[in-house]
Design a protein around this motif. Structure first.
Motif, PDB file in Angstrom:
ATOM      1  N   ALA A   1      -1.153  -0.109 -12.203  1.00  0.00           N
ATOM      2  CA  ALA A   1      -0.641  -1.118 -12.860  1.00  0.00           C
ATOM      3  C   ALA A   1      -1.226  -2.610 -12.588  1.00  0.00           C
TER       4      ALA A   1
ATOM      5  N   VAL B   1      10.414  -3.932 -13.873  1.00  0.00           N
ATOM      6  CA  VAL B   1      10.033  -2.730 -12.976  1.00  0.00           C
ATOM      7  C   VAL B   1      11.272  -1.979 -12.674  1.00  0.00           C
TER       8      VAL B   1
ATOM      9  N   SER C   1      12.896   9.716  -5.326  1.00  0.00           N
ATOM     10  CA  SER C   1      12.882   8.273  -5.946  1.00  0.00           C
ATOM     11  C   SER C   1      11.825   8.312  -7.056  1.00  0.00           C
TER      12      SER C   1
ATOM     13  N   ILE D   1       7.144   1.271 -14.499  1.00  0.00           N
ATOM     14  CA  ILE D   1       6.466  -0.010 -14.638  1.00  0.00           C
ATOM     15  C   ILE D   1       5.912  -0.048 -16.101  1.00  0.00           C
TER      16      ILE D   1
ATOM     17  N   GLY E   1       0.791  -1.421  -0.062  1.00  0.00           N
ATOM     18  CA  GLY E   1      -0.095   0.057   0.023  1.00  0.00           C
ATOM     19  C   GLY E   1       0.683   1.301   0.122  1.00  0.00           C
TER      20      GLY E   1
ATOM     21  N   VAL F   1       1.832   1.875  -8.869  1.00  0.00           N
ATOM     22  CA  VAL F   1       1.819   0.315  -8.329  1.00  0.00           C
ATOM     23  C   VAL F   1       0.250  -0.157  -8.480  1.00  0.00           C
ATOM     24  N   ASP F   2      -0.563   0.484  -7.897  1.00  0.00           N
ATOM     25  CA  ASP F   2      -2.070   0.406  -8.051  1.00  0.00           C
ATOM     26  C   ASP F   2      -2.590   0.579  -9.159  1.00  0.00           C
TER      27      ASP F   2
ATOM     28  N   ILE G   1       6.131  -6.686  -8.517  1.00  0.00           N
ATOM     29  CA  ILE G   1       4.883  -5.720  -7.797  1.00  0.00           C
ATOM     30  C   ILE G   1       3.855  -6.845  -7.926  1.00  0.00           C
TER      31      ILE G   1
ATOM     32  N   VAL H   1      12.781  -5.994  -9.414  1.00  0.00           N
ATOM     33  CA  VAL H   1      11.658  -5.731  -8.615  1.00  0.00           C
ATOM     34  C   VAL H   1      10.561  -6.265  -9.057  1.00  0.00           C
TER      35      VAL H   1
ATOM     36  N   ASN I   1      22.671   4.763  -2.871  1.00  0.00           N
ATOM     37  CA  ASN I   1      23.395   5.896  -3.415  1.00  0.00           C
ATOM     38  C   ASN I   1      24.204   6.522  -2.403  1.00  0.00           C
TER      39      ASN I   1
ATOM     40  N   ILE J   1      13.445   1.064 -10.658  1.00  0.00           N
ATOM     41  CA  ILE J   1      13.674   2.236  -9.765  1.00  0.00           C
ATOM     42  C   ILE J   1      14.904   2.746  -9.834  1.00  0.00           C
ATOM     43  N   GLY J   2      14.852   4.332  -9.550  1.00  0.00           N
ATOM     44  CA  GLY J   2      16.077   5.170  -9.606  1.00  0.00           C
ATOM     45  C   GLY J   2      15.594   6.190  -8.759  1.00  0.00           C
ATOM     46  N   THR J   3      16.601   7.333  -8.772  1.00  0.00           N
ATOM     47  CA  THR J   3      16.831   8.671  -8.275  1.00  0.00           C
ATOM     48  C   THR J   3      16.757   9.617  -9.323  1.00  0.00           C
TER      49      THR J   3
ATOM     50  N   VAL K   1      10.861   2.311  -1.803  1.00  0.00           N
ATOM     51  CA  VAL K   1      11.986   2.646  -3.006  1.00  0.00           C
ATOM     52  C   VAL K   1      12.917   3.714  -2.353  1.00  0.00           C
ATOM     53  N   ASP K   2      12.308   4.512  -1.688  1.00  0.00           N
ATOM     54  CA  ASP K   2      13.293   5.659  -1.110  1.00  0.00           C
ATOM     55  C   ASP K   2      14.408   4.935  -0.409  1.00  0.00           C
TER      56      ASP K   2
ATOM     57  N   ILE L   1       9.937   5.427 -10.213  1.00  0.00           N
ATOM     58  CA  ILE L   1       9.587   4.167 -10.676  1.00  0.00           C
ATOM     59  C   ILE L   1       9.212   4.064 -12.306  1.00  0.00           C
TER      60      ILE L   1
ATOM     61  N   GLN M   1      16.646   3.144  -2.576  1.00  0.00           N
ATOM     62  CA  GLN M   1      17.625   4.060  -3.168  1.00  0.00           C
ATOM     63  C   GLN M   1      18.852   4.858  -2.308  1.00  0.00           C
TER      64      GLN M   1
ATOM     65  N   GLY N   1       8.451  10.035  -6.327  1.00  0.00           N
ATOM     66  CA  GLY N   1       8.139  10.288  -4.764  1.00  0.00           C
ATOM     67  C   GLY N   1       6.934   9.478  -4.348  1.00  0.00           C
ATOM     68  N   LYS N   2       5.755  10.288  -3.733  1.00  0.00           N
ATOM     69  CA  LYS N   2       4.734   9.605  -3.305  1.00  0.00           C
ATOM     70  C   LYS N   2       3.856   9.123  -4.114  1.00  0.00           C
ATOM     71  N   THR N   3       3.827   9.514  -5.286  1.00  0.00           N
ATOM     72  CA  THR N   3       2.752   8.869  -6.266  1.00  0.00           C
ATOM     73  C   THR N   3       3.346   7.365  -6.803  1.00  0.00           C
ATOM     74  N   ILE N   4       4.580   7.108  -6.183  1.00  0.00           N
ATOM     75  CA  ILE N   4       5.088   5.667  -6.641  1.00  0.00           C
ATOM     76  C   ILE N   4       3.928   4.488  -6.392  1.00  0.00           C
ATOM     77  N   SER N   5       3.580   4.754  -5.021  1.00  0.00           N
ATOM     78  CA  SER N   5       2.312   3.549  -4.641  1.00  0.00           C
ATOM     79  C   SER N   5       1.392   3.704  -5.608  1.00  0.00           C
TER      80      SER N   5
ATOM     81  N   SER O   1      -1.655  -3.408  -3.079  1.00  0.00           N
ATOM     82  CA  SER O   1      -0.430  -3.672  -3.891  1.00  0.00           C
ATOM     83  C   SER O   1       0.708  -3.838  -2.985  1.00  0.00           C
TER      84      SER O   1
ATOM     85  N   ILE P   1       4.969   1.577   0.039  1.00  0.00           N
ATOM     86  CA  ILE P   1       5.782   1.429  -1.365  1.00  0.00           C
ATOM     87  C   ILE P   1       6.618   2.485  -1.675  1.00  0.00           C
ATOM     88  N   SER P   2       5.979   3.932  -1.705  1.00  0.00           N
ATOM     89  CA  SER P   2       7.082   4.946  -2.068  1.00  0.00           C
ATOM     90  C   SER P   2       8.233   4.772  -1.147  1.00  0.00           C
TER      91      SER P   2
END
Lengths: 89, 89
Positions: free
Chosen positions: B47, B63, B81, B85, A37, B44-45, A65, A63, A52, B65-67, A44-45, B83, A48, B37-41, A81, A40-41
């Motif tokens: 997808a 999938v 961060s 997908i 849920g 995933v939802d 999902i 990864v 890093n 992930i990066g920075t 990922v943080d 993502i 990273q 950022g916060k929209t990563i979750s 999720s 998840i963000s």
């Protein structure tokens, strides 16, 4: 290979970062960061920041999902999720 | 192969789900859901909803992930961060 798992919850970000680094240095396998849920963000943080800032030789694996069915408090089921991020030394 | 991208932002979840399904049916390639950022979750939802409810034949690709480094409003840089997908028909 030992498969250590870290489930991301409500603790501060850096406590998970530290847990990953500790487990990476103690095991010679991999650590899997898991989250569901809204966390998840954060997962990922964590991956990273580990890669890093602290363990630049670490590699992020494949990864994954997915979706998990949970019991809702009000009864019935809800879909949540999920993510799994393997970090390897 | 056409590489359609959908950047997840503040719109309702289902508008992105619809955008992915529309692009999947119009292109014969793949759609890449991107978020920061916060929209990563939420990415995933999106997808998972596309795959579980609307396009059961669709496959989730590798999938990533990066920075990314962004300019902070207050000046200086912040790391965010990311993502990616890929969803394939």
């Amino acid at each position: 290979m030992e498969r250590n798992e870290i489930l991301v919850g409500k603790k501060p970000l850096m406590s998970y970062v530290l847990a990953v680094i500790t487990q990476l240095s103690e095991s010679d396998g991999e650590v899997v960061i898991k989250a569901r849920g809204k966390t998840i963000s954060k997962a990922v943080d964590i991956a990273q920041i580990v890669k890093n800032k602290f363990a630049k030789e670490a590699k992020i694996g494949e990864v994954k999902i997915g979706t998990e069915e949970l019991e809702a408090k009000e009864g019935g089921k809800i879909n949540v999720s999920t993510i799994e991020i393997p970090v390897k030394k």
